[in-house]
Write an enzyme that holds these catalytic residues in place. Structure first.
Site, PDB file in Angstrom:
ATOM      1  N   GLU A 133      -6.255  13.525  -4.633  1.00 37.03           N
ATOM      2  CA  GLU A 133      -6.834  12.438  -3.713  1.00 37.03           C
ATOM      3  C   GLU A 133      -4.835  12.136  -3.195  1.00 37.03           C
ATOM      4  O   GLU A 133      -5.144  11.938  -1.787  1.00 37.03           O
ATOM      5  CB  GLU A 133      -6.806  11.361  -4.104  1.00 37.03           C
ATOM      6  CG  GLU A 133      -7.979  11.068  -4.609  1.00 37.03           C
ATOM      7  CD  GLU A 133      -9.621  11.356  -3.586  1.00 37.03           C
ATOM      8  OE1 GLU A 133      -9.319  10.866  -2.404  1.00 37.03           O
ATOM      9  OE2 GLU A 133     -10.318  12.034  -3.820  1.00 37.03           O
ATOM     10  N   TYR A 148      -6.633   2.742  -1.604  1.00 37.80           N
ATOM     11  CA  TYR A 148      -7.552   3.816  -1.745  1.00 37.80           C
ATOM     12  C   TYR A 148      -7.516   4.531  -3.070  1.00 37.80           C
ATOM     13  O   TYR A 148      -8.220   5.186  -3.242  1.00 37.80           O
ATOM     14  CB  TYR A 148      -7.261   4.267  -0.635  1.00 37.80           C
ATOM     15  CG  TYR A 148      -7.407   5.936  -0.156  1.00 37.80           C
ATOM     16  CD1 TYR A 148      -8.906   5.491   0.264  1.00 37.80           C
ATOM     17  CD2 TYR A 148      -6.884   6.547  -1.129  1.00 37.80           C
ATOM     18  CE1 TYR A 148      -8.893   7.636   0.078  1.00 37.80           C
ATOM     19  CE2 TYR A 148      -7.552   8.209  -0.981  1.00 37.80           C
ATOM     20  CZ  TYR A 148      -8.981   8.988  -0.296  1.00 37.80           C
ATOM     21  OH  TYR A 148      -8.968  10.176  -0.216  1.00 37.80           O
ATOM     22  N   ASP A 170     -11.106   4.947   3.856  1.00 34.60           N
ATOM     23  CA  ASP A 170      -9.882   5.405   3.783  1.00 34.60           C
ATOM     24  C   ASP A 170     -10.148   5.835   6.043  1.00 34.60           C
ATOM     25  O   ASP A 170     -11.807   4.458   6.310  1.00 34.60           O
ATOM     26  CB  ASP A 170      -9.815   6.704   3.731  1.00 34.60           C
ATOM     27  CG  ASP A 170     -10.411   8.164   3.984  1.00 34.60           C
ATOM     28  OD1 ASP A 170     -12.085   7.506   4.333  1.00 34.60           O
ATOM     29  OD2 ASP A 170     -10.847   8.867   4.174  1.00 34.60           O
TER      30      ASP A 170
END
Ligand code: ADE
Length: 363
Positions: free
Chosen positions: A44, A127, A145
């Site tokens: 990520e 996030y 996002d």
């Protein structure tokens, strides 16, 4: 809690359609084959601001070299940066490394499982925390996002505008809708499905509405006034490719380390800068295009003999003559690696041939 616009029934229909599409169409990506929160975290962080194609290969080398959070915590920073080379936005790598060191010394080497606790780690924002908690641990928490924002704004017909000029009201509406839609049964898949839709169908300029699984739920359907990006600036830059042959170690190249106080790519190694970027044509060894953030560089590379280095270049940091084998292992800037590969001095690996990757965020 359903808003007026999104009653329970509609939410369920959207979840069902999007998850069915995801099950049919999801890309087979290496980080989707694991539930290891550390590996998901690495993926990520790499995926922020970098395209999936550029990440795949880097991710695999990274988790092979640092298979656990503790292995990453114990690695020297230069080695972490070397494995990040070409992905750009090196600050992410430094923060990942720092957070791993924090977790290794204060959390017994384990990442927390909830988004709330994950956010307490240095460099883990909303996030990343939501992505790790939902994908690795099944927590019902929304990932928001840029792709998710675009998809939700289009679904609801909200005029998105540029991210930097978004009103708190709109951001609040997006977050509430995102939170309400997360599937309670498959939160990690839901979040990835929404990001996947934004990445491959609900594109900024050319959305593929005719094959979109949510077209019947979407208020916009093709009337997508996405604000265009501001045009890229263009700049000229010049670098010296200085080589020498030393009997004991073969060919060496001169590299320079960017100072630790630079806001952009501190500590990374690059080719020395030319005093004059306007290289006479007969001295030009190659030109390279390279994009860093919103700037397109036209880079001239001049082959410089050892004796000319002093007159033709300007010193910006510590310099070192290194063997090509050593250079391969160093934390090079993406541009330096690109030039050395084009000059056939370093081997081209798939990830290094991906051109025009953004290189660094301004901290
Ligand atoms: N973008 C960032 N993370 C992602 C993920 N896990 N799946 C799809 N797109 C992504």
């Amino acid at each position: 809690m359903a808003t007026d616009a999104w009653e329970q029934e509609k939410s369920e229909g959207v979840r069902r359609r999007l998850l069915a599409w995801y099950d049919r169409s999801r890309r087979d990506l290496p980080w989707r084959r694991t539930k290891d929160s550390y590996a998901i975290w690495v993926s990520e962080v790499m995926l922020q601001q970098t395209r999936v194609a550029a990440v795949i290969d880097r991710y695999q080398s990274f988790v092979q070299r640092f298979p656990t959070l503790v292995a990453l915590a114990h690695a020297p920073e230069q080695e972490v940066l070397a494995l990040w080379s070409g992905l750009g936005y090196y600050r992410r790598a430094r923060m990942l490394h720092k957070a791993a060191q924090f977790a290794a010394s204060h959390l017994k080497g384990k990442l927390p499982a909830t988004a709330t606790e994950l956010r307490l780690l240095p460099g883990i924002g909303a996030y990343t925390a939501a992505a790790i908690a939902s994908i690795a641990h099944g927590e019902q928490v929304a990932v928001v996002d840029g792709n998710v924002e675009r998809v939700l704004c289009r679904l609801e017909g909200w005029k998105a505008g540029r991210r930097s000029s978004r009103t708190p009201q709109l951001s609040g509406k997006i977050e509430r809708l995102a939170a309400q839609l997360v599937s309670p049964v498959r939160p990690g898949d839901w979040n990835q499905a929404l990001m996947e839709l934004g990445a491959i169908l609900c594109l900024p300029l050319n959305p593929q509405c005719d094959v979109c699984p949510l077209v019947s739920d979407c208020k916009t359907r093709g009337e997508h006034q996405t604000t265009p990006r501001p045009p890229m600036k263009t700049r000229e830059a010049g670098y010296a490719l200085a080589l020498r042959t030393v009997r004991a170690s073969g060919r060496q190249v001169l590299l320079e380390q960017r100072s630790a106080t630079q806001t952009v790519m501190p500590g990374l190694w690059e080719l020395p800068s030319l005093a004059d970027a306007a290289v006479p044509e007969d001295e030009l060894c190659m030109t390279v295009r390279h994009a860093i953030m919103q700037v397109n560089y036209r880079v001239s590379v001049r082959s410089v003999a050892e004796a000319e280095v002093v007159t033709l270049t300007v010193v910006g940091g510590e310099r070192r003559w290194v063997s090509l084998d050593e250079a391969e292992q160093m934390a090079l800037t993406g541009l330096a690696r690109k030039v050395l590969i084009r000059a056939h001095l370093l081997a081209a690996k798939i990830h290094h041939t991906i051109a025009q990757e953004p290189e660094e965020d301004v901290v």
